[in-house]
Structures are given as C-alpha cells and as structure tokens.
Design an enzyme around this catalytic site. Sequence first.
Site, PDB file in Angstrom:
ATOM      1  CB  ALA A   4       9.805   1.638  -6.344  1.00 33.04           C
ATOM      2  CB  CYS A   5       6.571  -0.658  -7.715  1.00 31.84           C
ATOM      3  SG  CYS A   5       6.730  -2.569  -7.060  1.00 31.84           S
ATOM      4  CB  THR A   6       4.132  -1.193  -3.119  1.00 31.37           C
ATOM      5  OG1 THR A   6       4.928  -2.112  -3.169  1.00 31.37           O
ATOM      6  CG2 THR A   6       3.495  -1.861  -4.377  1.00 31.37           C
TER       7      THR A   6
END
Length: 379
Positions: A322-324
């Site tokens: 989700a963050c990369t």
Amino acid sequence: MTNLTGGYLDTASSEPLHPAARETLLAALDQGYGDPRRLHGTGRSARLLLDNARAVVAECLGVRPAEVTFTASGTDAVHRGLLGLLAARSRVGRQSLVSAVEHSSVFHALRWAGVPLGTLPVDRTGRVDPMSAGARAEELPGPLAVAAVQHANHEVGTVQPVAEIAAALGEAPLFVDACASAGRLALPEGWSALAASAHKWGGPAGAGVLVVRKGVRWESPFPADDRGDERASGFENVPAALSAAAALQAVTAEADEVARRQHALIARVRETVAATIPDVEVVGAPEERLPHLVTFSCLYVDGEALVTELDRLGFGVASGSACTASTLTPSHVLEAMGALSHGNVRLSLRRDTTEEEVDRLLATLPGVVAELRSRVGMG
C-alpha cells in the site's frame, strides 16, 4: 448528474474531498492567505482561522489545542513525531521497536536516524501481541528509546491493542501512526505522539496533523525555524488546515452511522469473495478492523493485471504494497502476516459507496479472476 466517484474504491489512498471541506477551502483561500505571525488585520485574520482549525481538530480527536500542529502531510507528521520523540531520548538510549506492519515512512525515518531497529512480530491477522511486545523490549541490549505501533493497518485494516502495548513497553514513549484511522475510529489511549493525514478523512492533500501530548519530551530533529510552532517549519497552509478541520468535524459527526454501514458491506465482501473465488485468501482481522477496508489475495493471479482489468471495468482499487504500490513490490505487511503476498487487491469504501456498487463488484470479480488465471494456463 454523473457520480464522478462511482466505482472508486481506494479511499485508503485518498478519500474524495468532503463537501464541507470543499466549501471551507474555497472560502479560506480568499480569507486565509496572510501570515498568521503578522500584527496587521490580514495576519490577525489568518491567525484566527488557524487557531479555529486547531481547536476543531483538537475537539474531534479528544486532545488539547496546544498539542496539535499542522504539517505538510501525514508522512511529515510521522517523521516529525517519531524522530522528535527519539531526539528527546538521546541520553537514554538508541534502541527502537516498531511493529512489522508499520507504514514505510516509519521504517525510513528510523533508518535515516541510524538507530538499531527491532521489530514486533504480528500474528496471522496482523495483530501485535502486547505480552510478546513487553518481552521483546526486555530482550533489547540497551534501554528502549522509542517504539512505534500504528492504530490500524493501512493495508489490511487490523486494529492494534495500542493501550495494552503501551503498558507492556513501560516508560518508553510510544508513537502512533493514526493516518488510516483518524476520523473513522476513536483514538486509543497510551501514546505519546500521533500522526494523522487529512486527505484520508476527506480533507485536502498536503495537510497532516501531529499531536504531541502535554508533558511528553519532544525535540526537533530538524533545523530550527524562527516561526512560532517548534514542531513545524515554514509558512502554515491556513486554508488547508481549515478545510481539513471542517472535513474532520463533518466525518466525526457521521462516523458511527457510516462505520456501521461500511462494516456490514465489508463483511459481505469478505464472505462473498471467500465463497465465490477458488484459491483466495481474505486477510486481516474479521472484526477488530477498520470499517471500510478489506484485502484479499488470489493465487495464480498477478496483482497489477487484476487492478488493470478492474479499472477497465470501472473499479478503482489498489494492489501491491500500500505504501510502495508504484513499485509493485510484494507487500511487507502481508509477508509479516504469513499471508499470500501476490495477486492481492485492497478495497476501501467511500463514505457514500452504495450496496449496488459493492454487489456489482462482487458479481464481476469471479469472472475477472477466472479469465486472468486462464491466460496463464491455470484456469
């Protein structure tokens, strides 16, 4: 009028701007451009707006106005909050502990600081066990300087027992990333500093919130700024702060009703996906979770291909870490949980997502997954 957000199911990345936020932002652009530090009328007007925004955010989060600082983003709030706690503990020690499922900004901040980084494992649902957290702290080779445990996971939705973990860790300050939960869930107890992000609750992008509790030692890890709030730097974005406050006030007022509706819709997704798609794993805690979010992984399916096909059919969903997500690297969250880390899809509902939208997606998914599997000879 066409619903421009229909089919958009990626609010964990960014929620559409709340109507209250839009109205406030447009008004504040004309009224809040002045320097809040100046003594002339325009400056005093901007100062009044900024103080009002701070008071509203504080009331919604259940903290004191003096504890609230507006930052340039949720990530900025994470960095300032976590590193500020660490800097204030430089004479105590340099050991850190973070849950294995934290947002990448937490890991990057501590690696940038160059401190030894210990991790708190999670179970199959993504939950940290408070007892094991306490034991892990006792095993460290030196005093624990700072710990970080998110309130709710941005990728699978699991809510952490923050207060119990804080008690188990003793006197070390606990930083909490609440970017995924603020405006949706009541904040937990036991933390020393906390970060939130306005565009995750329907406010504008470019507005974060850092809260440092009264009495907690915090020192700026960055060069000093002569402006008034030592926990931030640069000129405050007054219109964004006011708009963020208006959105938070609006979503807080409707949070219980929206959460009940979203929780039921996500429960339907969890049950239906598991029943209608072979070789699928629905991950995260089934009950102690964010109300609007679910992730599932499909064996023999490429996550990028699944997202692309669903987008072609009118659904905006997320995959990968989700963050990369832009790198489409395997999710460190799913790997830490021991879950299938490829072919995953994260759905996160808007406040106005309808039952019909969810049913249409659930009717579409089995055929899409079957088609993608057939392309690689697994159908």
